[in-house]
Design an enzyme around this catalytic site. Sequence first.
Site, mmCIF file in Angstrom:
data_model
loop_
_atom_site.group_PDB
_atom_site.id
_atom_site.type_symbol
_atom_site.label_atom_id
_atom_site.label_comp_id
_atom_site.label_asym_id
_atom_site.label_seq_id
_atom_site.Cartn_x
_atom_site.Cartn_y
_atom_site.Cartn_z
ATOM 1 N N CYS A 11 91.061 -76.879 20.732
ATOM 2 C CA CYS A 11 89.783 -76.595 20.064
ATOM 3 C C CYS A 11 88.632 -77.140 20.904
ATOM 4 O O CYS A 11 88.835 -77.707 21.977
ATOM 5 C CB CYS A 11 89.745 -77.211 18.664
ATOM 6 S SG CYS A 11 89.706 -79.018 18.679
ATOM 7 N N CYS A 14 88.695 -80.718 22.047
ATOM 8 C CA CYS A 14 89.525 -80.974 23.234
ATOM 9 C C CYS A 14 88.733 -80.747 24.511
ATOM 10 O O CYS A 14 88.745 -81.584 25.425
ATOM 11 C CB CYS A 14 90.747 -80.052 23.234
ATOM 12 S SG CYS A 14 91.872 -80.294 21.855
ATOM 13 N N ASP A 437 60.049 -57.052 45.029
ATOM 14 C CA ASP A 437 59.752 -56.812 46.440
ATOM 15 C C ASP A 437 59.579 -55.306 46.617
ATOM 16 O O ASP A 437 60.285 -54.515 45.990
ATOM 17 C CB ASP A 437 60.896 -57.338 47.296
ATOM 18 C CG ASP A 437 60.718 -56.994 48.758
ATOM 19 O OD1 ASP A 437 59.645 -57.291 49.302
ATOM 20 O OD2 ASP A 437 61.653 -56.408 49.334
ATOM 21 N N ASP A 635 65.896 -57.805 48.335
ATOM 22 C CA ASP A 635 67.090 -57.390 49.054
ATOM 23 C C ASP A 635 67.174 -57.924 50.475
ATOM 24 O O ASP A 635 68.190 -57.747 51.138
ATOM 25 C CB ASP A 635 67.168 -55.863 49.106
ATOM 26 C CG ASP A 635 66.112 -55.267 50.042
ATOM 27 O OD1 ASP A 635 65.009 -55.848 50.101
ATOM 28 O OD2 ASP A 635 66.385 -54.254 50.693
ATOM 29 N N ASP A 639 63.558 -62.531 51.392
ATOM 30 C CA ASP A 639 63.438 -62.696 49.944
ATOM 31 C C ASP A 639 64.232 -63.903 49.438
ATOM 32 O O ASP A 639 64.065 -64.312 48.283
ATOM 33 C CB ASP A 639 63.940 -61.443 49.215
ATOM 34 C CG ASP A 639 63.099 -60.221 49.517
ATOM 35 O OD1 ASP A 639 61.878 -60.387 49.672
ATOM 36 O OD2 ASP A 639 63.656 -59.110 49.612
#
Length: 844
Positions: A11, A14, A437, A635, A639
């Site tokens: 559970c 734990c 961008d 990309d 960046d």
Amino acid sequence: MEQYNVTGMSCAACSARVEKAVSKVDGVTSCSVSLLTNSMGVEGTASPEAIIDAVQKAGYGASRKGGSDEAAAPDSDALADRETPVLKRRLIASVGFLAVLMYISMGHMMWGFPLPPFFNGNHVAMGLVQMLLTIIIMVINRKFFVSGFQSLLHRAPNMDTLVALGSGAAFVYSTYALFAMTDAQVKGDMDAVMSYMHEFYFESAAMILTLITVGKMLEAHSKGKTTNALKGLMNLSPKTAVLLRNGEEVTVPVEQVHRGEQFVVRPGESIPVDGVIVEGTSAVNESALTGESIPVDKAVGDNVSAATINQSGFLRCEATRVGEDTTLSQIIRMVSDAAATKAPIAKIADKVSGVFVPAVIAIAVVTIVVWLLVGQTVGYALARGISVLVISCPCALGLATPVAIMVGNGVGAKHGILFKTAVSLEEAGKVQIVALDKTGTITCGEPRVTDILPAADVTEQELLSAATALEQKSEHPLAKAILQYSEEHQIPASPVTEFQALVGNGLTAKWNGQVLYGGNAGCIAQATTIPEEVQQQAEMLAKAGKTPLFFARDNQLLGIIAVADVLKEESPEAIRQLQNMGIQVVMLTGDNEQTARAIGKQAGVDHVIADVLPDGKEAVIRKLSALGKVAMVGDGINDAPALTRADIGIAIGAGTDVAIDAADVVLMKSRLTDVPAAIRLSRAALRNIHENLFWAFIYNVIGIPLAAGVWIPLLGWKLNPMFGAAAMSLSSFCVVTNALRLNLFQLNRSDRDKKLKHAVAAIQLEQQTGATGKNSGMQVTLHIKGMMCSHCEATVKKCLEAFPEVDEAVVSHTEGTAVVSLNAPADLAALKKAVTEQGYKVLK
């Protein structure tokens, strides 16, 4: 992040215990334990031996996943559902013995079901049979007692402790009643014998264990489904590859393929590893990685990825990435790591789970004492205490967040959206500003021919033929755009001589005995005169964000070919969807203001920040972050700092590895519409987590007082321990099942989008960053009375935007306002009069 398997957890208490123990180890900087996958992710310099030792001292087992030289992403066998079959066998055996026990204890006693003659009047014998049957069921389900009492000895009680205490208390009291019955039998006190017969709770002790096992089995089955997406990805991985060695084809296990080796793939076969095509053309189905069902045409020089399917032609490829380096393996690792991390919202449940079980045990003890003090029998008080123990459910709290995170990650992976961590999945839905961008994100990232404007007495064919001949020897990106256009329109490139580049961005060469010139206006003006109307055309093209290239033959102007980095087809739609969510969209670009504004207008962004140097994007993101939660979409290598600085970095999958490594979310399809889709999925997952936590909390808030008997004096509501166990067994199942509903979520549906409650004001953003946009300039807010609906909004908007000084009017009938953006000083009295004439009243 090093990953470990953890055993023995039952559970949330734990997982909280393990996490706390490992976090105390010297050198551990962070630790997150997943109850869902029974795994643990650890960061820091601590040795694996020290970490495993800490887990074992806490009362649980641990083993390291994989070796030190790999990320140890799980395999499909590691995620196989081994728990459900074991629980199923336990349940079948338990139900068999429980049926006999219930027949004797309740069937005979309550409904008069017949028993063998031996039992007639022999109540002690009936009690002994019930005790033996209960012992058998307790042995079958001994895991509850072993785990429960072990955790109690380690001073870290868990759900198994509650079950063991509840069932054990019922058994011990029933055994006491049985021995008391034998004493009464010896003394001949038959009234006492019958009285003790009603004090038996053997069936409750057995039923509690059986019902909890039912819940555990349902929970395990549902948890198995949450990892289906990850298991599906792993099963996609090809098992063999056909290599070319010494001119012969050799089939080997995919693990034996080395970088640089050549392999062949026939139609219908899966591509075994990442590679580059060296021979052949084909259509490749990449839906396994990107979710895109339309096959992608591939030719020599194109990259192919493992687990994609060659659909048509024969391919010979060279392996570039193998083993754990393939795109598929990286995706599996991302999804796996996300499941091993914890979302911030999970900390709430963790804090509660850490004290939940001890608190429940204390409540059960207080319940028993209070009922004894008010004069109830020991059996009655014990029943109330047992009910408290068996109805409380820390499991629901512990599963509320991780199951939703796992299912959400799986849904995202199916659609080519990869969340690297649970934090990124939770936080993406809270984004208020999206910075995009321009190059490669909003635009295609490579120039294309947009306009062809031949001069007077020159045909389009002549202009293109001359331009193609001149540009064929140039390596400039703009030259490649013209050559690509010519190839698509089947215009041949005739040979030229004496090719050279001119100072000032120009080219010249001899072609069929004539001198060709190409370049910007300044360069061409040295060879021929450019008419004023052509210059005006060039200026209009430049204002639209395009680059005009002039071409001349000898001293004759041939015309203009305009080239631009064009918008991706889906960019305007993606930006519109983001705006409908109440998100401010900002475009970052190094282009000049004029070009940037033109592209920004085409895309429909709210704000444009131009002339941004590569190292200046991070500073812009820092300013935006002061206003609200920011997502950066990019990309390129330049960046990466901005992606890292943003609250959520989103990398376009076709971009550089550096950008992908720096991002929190990766879009495998490289489509901008996946940005709103990712935000939409995040919001749905967070909503699902809130629902799960609400159910888990409210279940315990209602169930525990009911079990304790709080409502008995007022309403007479009393809970049998068996019904409490049934409720507990179903609570976790309900939480997991609710999370599985995310599999039905349609993340590309934009018609249900809701605006953020706390959106960033456009004017505030522009003042903070110096951005230009739709709302640049002055603003006036008119407070209007009388608007009742969207039709009223449209009427007011139309009359205000009729003024030339008004760029935009944002009207809300619910707020009773019209926010008017001005491009020049306006006559406020005239604005007020225009609204009044439509039948509304301007208050201020």
